[in-house]
Motif scaffolding. Sequence first.
Motif, PDB file in Angstrom:
ATOM      1  N   GLN A 213       0.827  -1.207   0.000  1.00 45.46           N
ATOM      2  CA  GLN A 213       0.000   0.000   0.000  1.00 45.46           C
ATOM      3  C   GLN A 213       0.861   1.257   0.000  1.00 45.46           C
ATOM      4  OE1 GLN A 213      -2.992   0.063   3.085  1.00 45.46           O
ATOM      5  NE2 GLN A 213      -3.652  -2.043   2.668  1.00 45.46           N
ATOM      6  N   ALA A 214       1.926   1.238   0.793  1.00 45.82           N
ATOM      7  CA  ALA A 214       2.836   2.390   0.804  1.00 45.82           C
ATOM      8  C   ALA A 214       3.501   2.566  -0.551  1.00 45.82           C
ATOM      9  CB  ALA A 214       3.885   2.194   1.896  1.00 45.82           C
ATOM     10  N   LEU A 215       3.800   1.461  -1.198  1.00 42.07           N
ATOM     11  CA  LEU A 215       4.432   1.515  -2.515  1.00 42.07           C
ATOM     12  C   LEU A 215       3.523   2.180  -3.540  1.00 42.07           C
ATOM     13  CD1 LEU A 215       6.868   0.741  -4.265  1.00 42.07           C
ATOM     14  CD2 LEU A 215       5.855  -1.537  -4.536  1.00 42.07           C
ATOM     15  N   GLU A 216       2.235   1.882  -3.457  1.00 42.32           N
ATOM     16  CA  GLU A 216       1.276   2.490  -4.380  1.00 42.32           C
ATOM     17  C   GLU A 216       1.204   4.006  -4.215  1.00 42.32           C
ATOM     18  OE1 GLU A 216      -2.449   0.632  -3.713  1.00 42.32           O
ATOM     19  OE2 GLU A 216      -1.832  -1.333  -4.509  1.00 42.32           O
TER      20      GLU A 216
ATOM     21  N   ALA B  60      11.445   8.021  -6.434  1.00 40.42           N
ATOM     22  CA  ALA B  60      12.065   6.811  -6.977  1.00 40.42           C
ATOM     23  C   ALA B  60      12.830   6.054  -5.890  1.00 40.42           C
ATOM     24  CB  ALA B  60      12.998   7.174  -8.127  1.00 40.42           C
ATOM     25  N   SER B  61      13.525   6.796  -5.013  1.00 41.34           N
ATOM     26  CA  SER B  61      14.299   6.148  -3.954  1.00 41.34           C
ATOM     27  C   SER B  61      13.374   5.432  -2.969  1.00 41.34           C
ATOM     28  CB  SER B  61      15.152   7.182  -3.216  1.00 41.34           C
ATOM     29  OG  SER B  61      14.333   8.203  -2.661  1.00 41.34           O
ATOM     30  N   ASP B  62      12.215   6.048  -2.670  1.00 42.67           N
ATOM     31  CA  ASP B  62      11.255   5.407  -1.776  1.00 42.67           C
ATOM     32  C   ASP B  62      10.716   4.129  -2.389  1.00 42.67           C
ATOM     33  OD1 ASP B  62      11.589   7.420   0.050  1.00 42.67           O
ATOM     34  OD2 ASP B  62       9.802   8.529  -0.562  1.00 42.67           O
TER      35      ASP B  62
ATOM     36  N   LYS C  80      10.082  -1.689  -2.590  1.00 37.18           N
ATOM     37  CA  LYS C  80      10.109  -2.923  -3.382  1.00 37.18           C
ATOM     38  C   LYS C  80      11.014  -3.958  -2.715  1.00 37.18           C
ATOM     39  CE  LYS C  80       9.092  -0.967  -7.955  1.00 37.18           C
ATOM     40  NZ  LYS C  80       9.628  -0.650  -9.297  1.00 37.18           N
ATOM     41  N   ARG C  81      12.162  -3.495  -2.240  1.00 35.57           N
ATOM     42  CA  ARG C  81      13.075  -4.423  -1.566  1.00 35.57           C
ATOM     43  C   ARG C  81      12.460  -4.944  -0.274  1.00 35.57           C
ATOM     44  NH1 ARG C  81      16.046  -8.687  -1.659  1.00 35.57           N
ATOM     45  NH2 ARG C  81      17.433  -8.844   0.153  1.00 35.57           N
ATOM     46  N   MET C  82      11.727  -4.123   0.449  1.00 36.47           N
ATOM     47  CA  MET C  82      11.086  -4.573   1.681  1.00 36.47           C
ATOM     48  C   MET C  82      10.079  -5.682   1.406  1.00 36.47           C
ATOM     49  SD  MET C  82      10.541  -0.988   3.780  1.00 36.47           S
ATOM     50  CE  MET C  82       9.729  -1.750   5.182  1.00 36.47           C
ATOM     51  N   VAL C  83       9.321  -5.554   0.329  1.00 34.22           N
ATOM     52  CA  VAL C  83       8.381  -6.620  -0.038  1.00 34.22           C
ATOM     53  C   VAL C  83       9.139  -7.904  -0.338  1.00 34.22           C
ATOM     54  CG1 VAL C  83       6.670  -7.375  -1.732  1.00 34.22           C
ATOM     55  CG2 VAL C  83       6.626  -5.020  -0.887  1.00 34.22           C
ATOM     56  N   GLU C  84      10.235  -7.788  -1.101  1.00 35.79           N
ATOM     57  CA  GLU C  84      11.041  -8.965  -1.429  1.00 35.79           C
ATOM     58  C   GLU C  84      11.580  -9.627  -0.161  1.00 35.79           C
ATOM     59  OE1 GLU C  84      12.761  -7.120  -5.662  1.00 35.79           O
ATOM     60  OE2 GLU C  84      14.099  -7.455  -3.953  1.00 35.79           O
ATOM     61  N   VAL C  85      12.033  -8.808   0.764  1.00 37.38           N
ATOM     62  CA  VAL C  85      12.595  -9.335   2.008  1.00 37.38           C
ATOM     63  C   VAL C  85      11.523 -10.070   2.814  1.00 37.38           C
ATOM     64  CG1 VAL C  85      13.487  -8.643   4.269  1.00 37.38           C
ATOM     65  CG2 VAL C  85      14.482  -7.688   2.186  1.00 37.38           C
TER      66      VAL C  85
END
Length: 756
Positions: free
Chosen positions: A217-220, A225-227, A232-237
């Motif tokens: 939700q935060a990603l949406e 770009a840095s955020d 994206k990496r947090m979701v992968e983790v």
Amino acid sequence: MVNYPALTSHTSEGLSDPLIYVHDFTNTYKNHLLYPPAVREAACLKVQIPWILQPMQKGDLLAGRKRTPFLGFTPIQGFGNIDRTGYYMEEQSLRDELEPYLQTEEQKVELEELIAYWQTENTNSKIRARYTEVMARELWTDNWGVESGVIYPLYRMAGAHMDMDKLVRLGLPGLRAEIREKLVSSAETYHPLYESMLTALDMLEYSMIYYIEDVKQALEQADQASDKLHLKRMVEVLEAIRYHAPRHLDEAMQLCWLYMLLSGSMEHGRMDVYFGDLLVQDLNTDFISELEAQELVTAYWRMILGVLGRDARVIVGGVGRRNPENGDRFTLFAIEASRHVPFRPQLSLRCNKGMNPEILAKALDSLGEGTTFPILYNDEANVPAVMHAFDVSREEAEQYAFFGCGEYMLDHRSYGTPSGVINLVKALELTLFNGIDPLTGRELGLKLGTLSDFATIDDLWEAYQKQLKHHIDIIADQEALEYKIVGEETSLLFISMLYDDCITRGKAVFEGGIRHLGGTLETYGNITASDSLVAIKKVIYEEQKITKERLMELILTNFTGAEGERKLLLEAPKFGNDDDEADQMAVLYHEFVCNTVRNQRDRTDLDSYLVVMINNDANTTLGRLTLASADGRLAYSPMSNGNAPSPGMDRNGITALFNSMTKLDAGLHAGSSQNIKFSKQMFNGDRPKLEALLDTFFELGGTSTNISVVSKEDLQNAMKEPEKYANLIVRVGGFSAYFVTLNHNVQREILERTLY
């Protein structure tokens, strides 16, 4: 995949979310009263964990925030940082939270019934209900720090150091597999502890799923770009740690953070051991840069500061580490993080001969900036001391850790919660006044006569020893009873899973699973008491400059109109000046108190019971409940702090101070605070001289240093204009604090400490 129904599925109409939570938690607890403790706890966690999880905040590099419920389950801390253990309710917080949502008289009546239920059903009340008649009479069970007394119980299972290295090595799937293997091989067809551990791990995975959706939700909503890259990496983790053990530093940090969040523990242990290898691997393979690694460690520090609050020890350095070079690499990042995020965590550096000089240099740089971190510990003194105090091998002693205000224990092998407090000066006060607290008129302890009845200093010392042992026996019984009741009521599932040897034995941590069950007793006013005995010996018995009856009057009247007589007492030998007479009394006193506490293991079920002289601000709190003392201290003023002299009584320089401090045997206790206040000029102006001074202290056997680097002027000005000194940090005792947030009396005590 974990499938847990949302709380909004509750069928009660018109109830707010807080009321839904309270209903669900209470009903779940009631419905499982006849089940094994592990099953009841797992069921309650399934209600509590979805309630406590909170969305991430902008800028978080790790997912995991929580609120502390006003009714719930915890090993140590309830709502508002109040010490609790097991099932608890904070009545006033509960009322404040729920009353605005009560819509009918029926709901108001229901709330009162619920409060009445938890007033007796909470674990603390169950402990108190099992007190013996003597314990009930002598122990002050309420108003700790408000009501005058000698011994006070504390209700908490503090200081859990879980095996986070095991968690990183196995990950969620590996830990599940270990428990399932034990479940399958168990002789029992149904093993409630193993089943409940698996439920707890399901809730750990639930938290991962919760935050995957939260981060998405935060990603949406992200526009930078840095955020987006970070999110994206947090979701992968989060996805990765559901299915395999951590393969990178950020995965290990995310797994450990969520586990800590749900466990209720606040102690992070030897972080350089369990993060060091992955850090170096990621740096060597260019998976992350030095800058990114520093951002990650600093982000972890910010989460500790913002979410976990007090205590929160992080330990780095020292002997007994796997891959010490990798650990040292992490340690440098940790010290840098503490420069940018002061106050928490309580970064603690274990030092030893041959350590990387770059680490000590960086540590001193950080301390010189006024951060108060890292706290320096001396392995050369502490490892042998722990071997003797705990009766363990060198291999186990090398895994000593500390928590809270500096209490020692063995990392994921032992427990040592400080669940009792003794005011040693008040105990002497009782001895002088025939077992009567002259502040309240209440009879406490033993009636052995008054000072007038003791013909010699040896007679007084013998009576005081009896008074101390009487109270120490009671508070040791309280500690053992607390462990017993908590073991009957709870399994502390998250903690038990990462404690030797709970899974192997198939028993929870306080059900017989733990390898070493120990406890600690917080002692306050040690040096004030020993200095008082010296003054009585010299001024009353030997020189006879003040009569015994007159001394009792002076104590009762707070030396009013008797400055000359008070001066005689103040000028008596004082600890901290390398004075043989004062130091010999301190050693005698130290050995008696420590050995009397240590010998409680022979009359209780505890493997160890040890003194901790780690003082937080309770030397000031308890001082306000204590009349004047024979060392010349005024009534209601602070007592000595930890292993340090009474404020301002060390007059012969820092070398004399170190000589006195190191005469007290560290092998008899489980930690002490050496609070030292350096001027900026002294600490930063001549680094070689400072290093030689600290080296000498450690060579003499000094165990640790709690260093504040401040100026007297800054402290004085901060008391006058606090708004201008909001970031001034000091060591209080076993913890650091922003100076301007402290009680005025605590500020005065810190100001009055000798500045070197």
